[in-house]
Write a protein that holds these residues in place. Sequence first.
Motif, mmCIF file in Angstrom:
data_model
loop_
_atom_site.group_PDB
_atom_site.id
_atom_site.type_symbol
_atom_site.label_atom_id
_atom_site.label_comp_id
_atom_site.label_asym_id
_atom_site.label_seq_id
_atom_site.Cartn_x
_atom_site.Cartn_y
_atom_site.Cartn_z
ATOM 1 N N ILE A 53 -18.448 -16.386 18.770
ATOM 2 C CA ILE A 53 -17.540 -17.240 19.547
ATOM 3 C C ILE A 53 -16.822 -18.227 18.635
ATOM 4 O O ILE A 53 -15.603 -18.420 18.735
ATOM 5 N N MET A 54 -17.571 -18.862 17.731
ATOM 6 C CA MET A 54 -16.969 -19.824 16.817
ATOM 7 C C MET A 54 -15.920 -19.145 15.934
ATOM 8 O O MET A 54 -14.817 -19.680 15.737
ATOM 9 N N ALA A 55 -16.229 -17.941 15.435
ATOM 10 C CA ALA A 55 -15.264 -17.195 14.624
ATOM 11 C C ALA A 55 -14.022 -16.863 15.443
ATOM 12 O O ALA A 55 -12.889 -16.915 14.927
ATOM 13 N N HIS A 87 -12.727 -18.594 17.993
ATOM 14 C CA HIS A 87 -11.897 -19.794 18.146
ATOM 15 C C HIS A 87 -11.182 -20.145 16.841
ATOM 16 O O HIS A 87 -10.038 -20.638 16.860
ATOM 17 N N LEU A 88 -11.823 -19.894 15.699
ATOM 18 C CA LEU A 88 -11.169 -20.137 14.413
ATOM 19 C C LEU A 88 -9.981 -19.192 14.223
ATOM 20 O O LEU A 88 -8.937 -19.589 13.687
ATOM 21 N N CYS A 89 -10.120 -17.947 14.688
ATOM 22 C CA CYS A 89 -8.985 -17.018 14.643
ATOM 23 C C CYS A 89 -7.844 -17.502 15.533
ATOM 24 O O CYS A 89 -6.665 -17.416 15.159
ATOM 25 N N LEU A 90 -8.199 -18.020 16.716
ATOM 26 C CA LEU A 90 -7.173 -18.560 17.616
ATOM 27 C C LEU A 90 -6.450 -19.748 16.984
ATOM 28 O O LEU A 90 -5.282 -20.009 17.294
ATOM 29 N N ALA A 91 -7.136 -20.466 16.110
ATOM 30 C CA ALA A 91 -6.536 -21.635 15.465
ATOM 31 C C ALA A 91 -5.532 -21.251 14.382
ATOM 32 O O ALA A 91 -4.809 -22.108 13.877
ATOM 33 N N ILE A 92 -5.490 -19.957 14.037
ATOM 34 C CA ILE A 92 -4.530 -19.476 13.033
ATOM 35 C C ILE A 92 -3.282 -18.984 13.757
ATOM 36 O O ILE A 92 -3.372 -18.102 14.606
ATOM 37 N N PRO A 93 -2.100 -19.533 13.475
ATOM 38 C CA PRO A 93 -0.884 -19.089 14.159
ATOM 39 C C PRO A 93 -0.628 -17.599 13.942
ATOM 40 O O PRO A 93 -0.946 -17.045 12.894
ATOM 41 N N GLY A 94 -0.062 -16.963 14.959
ATOM 42 C CA GLY A 94 0.279 -15.550 14.846
ATOM 43 C C GLY A 94 -0.349 -14.718 15.943
ATOM 44 O O GLY A 94 -1.472 -14.981 16.373
ATOM 45 N N LYS A 95 0.356 -13.678 16.367
ATOM 46 C CA LYS A 95 -0.121 -12.825 17.450
ATOM 47 C C LYS A 95 -1.353 -12.012 17.074
ATOM 48 O O LYS A 95 -2.299 -11.918 17.862
ATOM 49 N N PHE A 111 -4.422 -14.142 17.130
ATOM 50 C CA PHE A 111 -4.703 -14.599 18.490
ATOM 51 C C PHE A 111 -5.502 -13.557 19.259
ATOM 52 O O PHE A 111 -6.533 -13.866 19.871
ATOM 53 N N PHE A 112 -5.055 -12.303 19.232
ATOM 54 C CA PHE A 112 -5.739 -11.277 20.021
ATOM 55 C C PHE A 112 -7.083 -10.894 19.415
ATOM 56 O O PHE A 112 -8.021 -10.552 20.143
ATOM 57 N N ILE A 113 -7.208 -10.967 18.096
ATOM 58 C CA ILE A 113 -8.519 -10.770 17.473
ATOM 59 C C ILE A 113 -9.468 -11.877 17.934
ATOM 60 O O ILE A 113 -10.620 -11.619 18.298
ATOM 61 N N GLY A 114 -8.979 -13.116 17.918
ATOM 62 C CA GLY A 114 -9.797 -14.242 18.365
ATOM 63 C C GLY A 114 -10.204 -14.117 19.814
ATOM 64 O O GLY A 114 -11.361 -14.383 20.182
ATOM 65 N N LEU A 115 -9.275 -13.681 20.665
ATOM 66 C CA LEU A 115 -9.572 -13.522 22.087
ATOM 67 C C LEU A 115 -10.667 -12.481 22.295
ATOM 68 O O LEU A 115 -11.592 -12.676 23.098
ATOM 69 N N ALA A 116 -10.589 -11.377 21.548
ATOM 70 C CA ALA A 116 -11.602 -10.332 21.654
ATOM 71 C C ALA A 116 -12.965 -10.851 21.190
ATOM 72 O O ALA A 116 -13.998 -10.579 21.831
ATOM 73 N N LEU A 117 -12.985 -11.608 20.105
ATOM 74 C CA LEU A 117 -14.254 -12.139 19.592
ATOM 75 C C LEU A 117 -14.892 -13.117 20.576
ATOM 76 O O LEU A 117 -16.111 -13.095 20.789
ATOM 77 N N GLY A 125 -6.103 -27.584 19.207
ATOM 78 C CA GLY A 125 -6.975 -27.458 20.386
ATOM 79 C C GLY A 125 -7.973 -26.329 20.217
ATOM 80 O O GLY A 125 -9.170 -26.491 20.478
ATOM 81 N N PHE A 126 -7.503 -25.161 19.754
ATOM 82 C CA PHE A 126 -8.406 -24.037 19.527
ATOM 83 C C PHE A 126 -9.428 -24.369 18.439
ATOM 84 O O PHE A 126 -10.589 -23.946 18.514
ATOM 85 N N ALA A 127 -8.995 -25.126 17.411
ATOM 86 C CA ALA A 127 -9.915 -25.509 16.330
ATOM 87 C C ALA A 127 -11.017 -26.429 16.858
ATOM 88 O O ALA A 127 -12.186 -26.320 16.448
ATOM 89 N N ILE A 128 -10.658 -27.333 17.779
ATOM 90 C CA ILE A 128 -11.669 -28.221 18.371
ATOM 91 C C ILE A 128 -12.663 -27.404 19.192
ATOM 92 O O ILE A 128 -13.864 -27.702 19.211
ATOM 93 N N ALA A 129 -12.183 -26.335 19.843
ATOM 94 C CA ALA A 129 -13.092 -25.441 20.569
ATOM 95 C C ALA A 129 -14.090 -24.811 19.597
ATOM 96 O O ALA A 129 -15.280 -24.671 19.906
ATOM 97 N N ALA A 130 -13.617 -24.446 18.398
ATOM 98 C CA ALA A 130 -14.509 -23.874 17.388
ATOM 99 C C ALA A 130 -15.547 -24.901 16.943
ATOM 100 O O ALA A 130 -16.731 -24.579 16.761
ATOM 101 N N ILE A 131 -15.113 -26.149 16.776
ATOM 102 C CA ILE A 131 -16.042 -27.216 16.392
ATOM 103 C C ILE A 131 -17.102 -27.409 17.474
ATOM 104 O O ILE A 131 -18.295 -27.576 17.178
ATOM 105 N N GLY A 132 -16.671 -27.382 18.736
ATOM 106 C CA GLY A 132 -17.621 -27.517 19.841
ATOM 107 C C GLY A 132 -18.675 -26.439 19.815
ATOM 108 O O GLY A 132 -19.878 -26.708 19.956
ATOM 109 N N MET A 133 -18.245 -25.182 19.608
ATOM 110 C CA MET A 133 -19.219 -24.099 19.550
ATOM 111 C C MET A 133 -20.088 -24.218 18.311
ATOM 112 O O MET A 133 -21.294 -23.895 18.339
ATOM 113 N N GLY A 134 -19.512 -24.707 17.210
ATOM 114 C CA GLY A 134 -20.305 -24.934 16.000
ATOM 115 C C GLY A 134 -21.411 -25.950 16.234
ATOM 116 O O GLY A 134 -22.553 -25.765 15.777
ATOM 117 N N LEU A 135 -21.105 -27.021 16.959
ATOM 118 C CA LEU A 135 -22.129 -28.014 17.297
ATOM 119 C C LEU A 135 -23.229 -27.390 18.152
ATOM 120 O O LEU A 135 -24.419 -27.652 17.960
#
Length: 512
Positions: A118-120, A122-130, A133-139, A201-211
Amino acid sequence: MASSLTKGAAEQEKTSPGAGGKTFLGHPLGLAPLFLTEMWERFSYYGMRALLVLYLMAGGPDAKPGSQGGGLAMPEASSFAIYGVYAGMVYLLAMPGGWFGDRIWGPRKTVAIAASIIMAGHLCLAIPGKPSFFIGLALVAIGSGLLKSNISTMVGHLYDGPQDPRRNGGFTIFYIGVNLGAGLAPLVIGAIGQKVSWHLGFAIAAIGMGLGLIIFLLGTRLLSPESSVVPKPLPADERKSILMKALLWFGIAAVFYGIVGGTGHFTQKWATIPLALLGVAIPAAVLVRIKRDKELTSDEQTKVTGYIWFFVAAAVFWMIFEQAGSTLSAFAEKRTSDTIFGWQIPSTLFQSINPIWVMAIAPVIAWLWLWLARRGSEPSSTVKFSVAMVLIGASFFVFAIPMSTATEDSKAGPMWLVMIYMIQTIGELCLSPVGLSLTTKMAPVKYASQMMGVWFLAVTAGNCTTTLLREVGGLDLNGIGVILGQATAAVLAAFAVWMYRKKIEALMGDVR
């Protein structure tokens, strides 16, 4: 950290739940890390969910004028379809998630792996680009599916069996963590993502899951030794067979989509429609397989037939309820006033209303059922389901009013959404806890551990039905006719359950 997943039972017994007389709100200490892990996981999930449709539309023709750009500039209809499939897959993957916990890794290791995925994502979602984004959504979908069933299983491991008087209270505290994370997420992730930067925002989601992951790993010594056990290990020959079948299907899909893409025919619908069809077909196939299992007793067969009534009703309920992240989210963004008491608020904050209502209303509903039970007047499960279906239908009848009158120039007041979410929440509290309870009571012995995943499939079927209405039926989910049609379907389903309640209750046997 890896060693904390594989400690021997003797070492773990020294720090078993509640060791030394210490407790967490009167419950085993292990409930604390599970509570906090689930809270942060829901924080990350609901924060991303609040941004999803708005990010997909951002910069495109259907985005709110003057809103932040930098999104994927997709049409609203396509954004709704992607959201529906994504939400459906999260719940669909809860079944294989439970299977991995039961057969491969055990619940504890599965949750640790899931949180990392999940954390990975959200980190993918934090990277601009289609592509990212879809890799992050799948993860995120895969990780959420792996985590969902197994963390609840570990809560159960903390108690001395189903008869432990603290058990229901423990799950109630755990459920508070779910809603606390869901309520805070739009206030933090949603607001920052919508007003500052989507990717922040997506990066903060990754931080939340990291915590959440760190808290979980540090708290493993407080968990039951049972949570690290693989209940039914997969034999090597069976593992090889399953791996070969998975590779075969993956190869077929890769070749098929390679041809479609190589010939220039690939569009979004080549992804959303097959996934949505799977989201409807798999729940139906699972129920049929269980129903036709000749090893079940006649009593179990009868109960499965009764359970199908509740499953179908629940799928209709979630079809409407889950549009909070799509249809209602877009309405909040473009047609609802964003000024409250002179303060301008981001539309994502409306996503906090449902969990806030849950925490406010749940104690009242729980007290009401107990009060009625003491007087011998508590409604049956079928009646509660009927009430839930009427309420979810009523919420969309109410929604049709501002939807038909509000425009981008003459916006609806925010109290419309507050009222709609209140009605839906009361319906949710009449249906969701009852459905969970019925699932455990009506499950055949052979499928006792799998039926919770079957219950989640109702959410999958509801979400994917919404996507099919749009992608195959070509229906505008914002259309008044479609909104009223869904509301009418819910009320008709309520009427059917009510009219046949005696028949359904006969099928339920000794379950009430």
